[in-house]
Design a protein around this motif. Structure first.
Motif, PDB file in Angstrom:
ATOM      1  N   TYR A 168       0.460  10.612  -3.766  1.00 18.02           N
ATOM      2  CA  TYR A 168      -0.619  10.018  -4.557  1.00 18.02           C
ATOM      3  C   TYR A 168      -1.786   9.639  -3.649  1.00 18.02           C
ATOM      4  O   TYR A 168      -2.951   9.824  -4.004  1.00 18.02           O
ATOM      5  CB  TYR A 168      -0.101   8.776  -5.299  1.00 18.02           C
ATOM      6  CG  TYR A 168      -1.174   8.054  -6.084  1.00 18.02           C
ATOM      7  CD1 TYR A 168      -1.624   8.561  -7.298  1.00 18.02           C
ATOM      8  CD2 TYR A 168      -1.746   6.876  -5.606  1.00 18.02           C
ATOM      9  CE1 TYR A 168      -2.620   7.906  -8.015  1.00 18.02           C
ATOM     10  CE2 TYR A 168      -2.733   6.221  -6.316  1.00 18.02           C
ATOM     11  CZ  TYR A 168      -3.166   6.733  -7.520  1.00 18.02           C
ATOM     12  OH  TYR A 168      -4.159   6.090  -8.214  1.00 18.02           O
ATOM     13  N   GLY A 169      -1.471   9.143  -2.455  1.00 15.21           N
ATOM     14  CA  GLY A 169      -2.518   8.791  -1.503  1.00 15.21           C
ATOM     15  C   GLY A 169      -3.360   9.982  -1.083  1.00 15.21           C
ATOM     16  O   GLY A 169      -4.569   9.858  -0.873  1.00 15.21           O
TER      17      GLY A 169
ATOM     18  N   VAL B 277       0.838  -1.209   0.000  1.00 15.21           N
ATOM     19  CA  VAL B 277       0.000   0.000   0.000  1.00 15.21           C
ATOM     20  C   VAL B 277       0.867   1.251   0.000  1.00 15.21           C
ATOM     21  O   VAL B 277       0.628   2.198  -0.757  1.00 15.21           O
ATOM     22  CB  VAL B 277      -0.953  -0.004   1.215  1.00 15.21           C
ATOM     23  CG1 VAL B 277      -1.664   1.345   1.339  1.00 15.21           C
ATOM     24  CG2 VAL B 277      -1.976  -1.126   1.082  1.00 15.21           C
ATOM     25  N   ASP B 278       1.896   1.263   0.851  1.00 13.76           N
ATOM     26  CA  ASP B 278       2.774   2.433   0.938  1.00 13.76           C
ATOM     27  C   ASP B 278       3.509   2.687  -0.375  1.00 13.76           C
ATOM     28  O   ASP B 278       3.740   3.843  -0.753  1.00 13.76           O
ATOM     29  CB  ASP B 278       3.789   2.255   2.066  1.00 13.76           C
ATOM     30  CG  ASP B 278       3.154   2.357   3.445  1.00 13.76           C
ATOM     31  OD1 ASP B 278       1.985   2.782   3.522  1.00 13.76           O
ATOM     32  OD2 ASP B 278       3.824   2.003   4.431  1.00 13.76           O
ATOM     33  N   SER B 279       3.861   1.608  -1.084  1.00  9.58           N
ATOM     34  CA  SER B 279       4.581   1.778  -2.347  1.00  9.58           C
ATOM     35  C   SER B 279       3.702   2.425  -3.407  1.00  9.58           C
ATOM     36  O   SER B 279       4.199   3.092  -4.313  1.00  9.58           O
ATOM     37  CB  SER B 279       5.097   0.427  -2.850  1.00  9.58           C
ATOM     38  OG  SER B 279       4.022  -0.413  -3.242  1.00  9.58           O
ATOM     39  N   VAL B 280       2.393   2.220  -3.289  1.00 15.19           N
ATOM     40  CA  VAL B 280       1.449   2.817  -4.245  1.00 15.19           C
ATOM     41  C   VAL B 280       1.050   4.219  -3.813  1.00 15.19           C
ATOM     42  O   VAL B 280       1.039   5.159  -4.613  1.00 15.19           O
ATOM     43  CB  VAL B 280       0.189   1.924  -4.390  1.00 15.19           C
ATOM     44  CG1 VAL B 280      -0.849   2.616  -5.266  1.00 15.19           C
ATOM     45  CG2 VAL B 280       0.563   0.566  -4.970  1.00 15.19           C
TER      46      VAL B 280
ATOM     47  N   VAL C 211      -8.743  12.832  -1.723  1.00 19.13           N
ATOM     48  CA  VAL C 211      -9.544  13.946  -2.235  1.00 19.13           C
ATOM     49  C   VAL C 211     -10.572  13.457  -3.251  1.00 19.13           C
ATOM     50  O   VAL C 211     -11.732  13.871  -3.232  1.00 19.13           O
ATOM     51  CB  VAL C 211      -8.637  15.016  -2.881  1.00 19.13           C
ATOM     52  CG1 VAL C 211      -9.474  16.034  -3.681  1.00 19.13           C
ATOM     53  CG2 VAL C 211      -7.828  15.732  -1.817  1.00 19.13           C
ATOM     54  N   ALA C 212     -10.141  12.574  -4.147  1.00 21.64           N
ATOM     55  CA  ALA C 212     -11.011  12.124  -5.251  1.00 21.64           C
ATOM     56  C   ALA C 212     -11.030  10.595  -5.306  1.00 21.64           C
ATOM     57  O   ALA C 212     -10.439   9.995  -6.201  1.00 21.64           O
ATOM     58  CB  ALA C 212     -10.516  12.710  -6.564  1.00 21.64           C
TER      59      ALA C 212
ATOM     60  N   ALA D  74     -11.747  15.146   0.864  1.00 21.95           N
ATOM     61  CA  ALA D  74     -10.709  15.431   1.874  1.00 21.95           C
ATOM     62  C   ALA D  74     -10.022  16.734   1.509  1.00 21.95           C
ATOM     63  O   ALA D  74     -10.192  17.257   0.402  1.00 21.95           O
ATOM     64  CB  ALA D  74      -9.695  14.287   1.937  1.00 21.95           C
ATOM     65  N   ASP D  75      -9.264  17.274   2.456  1.00 27.07           N
ATOM     66  CA  ASP D  75      -8.443  18.448   2.192  1.00 27.07           C
ATOM     67  C   ASP D  75      -7.061  17.992   1.726  1.00 27.07           C
ATOM     68  O   ASP D  75      -6.725  16.808   1.794  1.00 27.07           O
ATOM     69  CB  ASP D  75      -8.315  19.292   3.466  1.00 27.07           C
ATOM     70  CG  ASP D  75      -9.662  19.806   3.962  1.00 27.07           C
ATOM     71  OD1 ASP D  75     -10.567  19.979   3.129  1.00 27.07           O
ATOM     72  OD2 ASP D  75      -9.800  20.016   5.187  1.00 27.07           O
TER      73      ASP D  75
END
Length: 254
Positions: free
Chosen positions: A122-123, A58-61, A128-129, A113-114
């Protein structure tokens, strides 16, 4: 004496019974369990070890930095820095579709989100979207566009591009609106950029149903989060920090 069966569920805790099996409801209880940062103080080592390989993926993405923001950006009514930015990004992306809209509209409900000040990952953009909304272009007559702005006034404001200046009364009526400093001509046609979700007349903007000459590409690369990421990466490549201001695009009349 009838048998009683109690089944405990975390939230709510519920005691169930089956009449068929000669069981009966003994009672109903509920409780609220607050899950917050307090649980981080005493992490479960076994759970952390179990999640470690998944967290790495997950962190790598989600972890890569795509750009930088000059300040904390928020979406709010009648006007917010992030909602302004997202509408402007739709305008920025139009060139890639050989489109020339005169305005863009981003619904507030689609901004989840802000954005933090400083590094933007990227996360952060996914936060946000998170939806599968895609960029779309369409045409409305000036008369239809005025009705759309009345609907936007009734919501208290949505994200609009820098070409728009609106004044809304305290009771959420449209008092005035211009595009690039010009009043809207009811007989003229106007090209706009938005997201495909709104074309169904959602979020109380029914006039979107009247859109025509729609250009709404469905490939994944047209998802708004990818477009936002592309914008941040392009600004980063140019050495620019992304920023947005409250500019009076939508004002509530005193």
């Amino acid at each position: 004496m009838k048998k009683k069966l109690t089944i405990f569920l975390l939230m709510p805790m519920l005691m169930l019974a089956s009449c068929k099996s000669h069981y009966e409801v003994a009672g109903v209880q509920r409780s609220r369990i607050v899950v917050d940062s307090r649980y981080d103080r005493t992490p479960d080592a076994r759970a952390a070890e179990f999640l470690k390989p998944y967290k790495h993926v997950v962190d790598s993405v989600m972890g890569p930095v795509v750009g930088h923001a000059a300040k904390y950006l928020t979406a709010q009514r009648p006007e917010g820095t992030l909602s302004n930015l997202l509408a402007d990004i739709l305008m920025w992306a139009a060139k890639d579709y050989d489109e020339h809209p005169v305005l863009a509209i981003q619904n507030m409900g689609g901004v989840r989100a802000d954005l933090p000040k400083g590094e933007v990952t990227y996360g952060d953009i996914v936060d946000v979207a998170p939806f599968e909304n895609k960029i779309a272009f369409a045409t409305l007559s000036g008369e239809e566009l005025l009705q759309l702005f009345r609907e936007i006034a009734a919501t208290g404001g949505e994200g609009v591009s820098s070409s728009v200046r609106m004044v809304i009364t305290k009771d959420k009526q449209l008092e005035s609106v211009t595009i690039d400093g010009q009043e809207i001509d009811p007989a003229k046609e106007y090209r706009l950029a938005t997201i495909d979700y709104l074309l169904g007349g959602t979020d109380k903007m029914e006039t979107f149903k009247k859109c025509r000459d729609i250009n709404s590409p469905k490939e994944d690369r047209n998802n708004t989060r990818f477009i936002i990421v592309n914008y941040f990466r392009e600004m980063e490549k140019q050495g620019k920090v992304v920023d947005a201001e409250i500019e009076g695009r939508i004002r509530i009349k005193n």
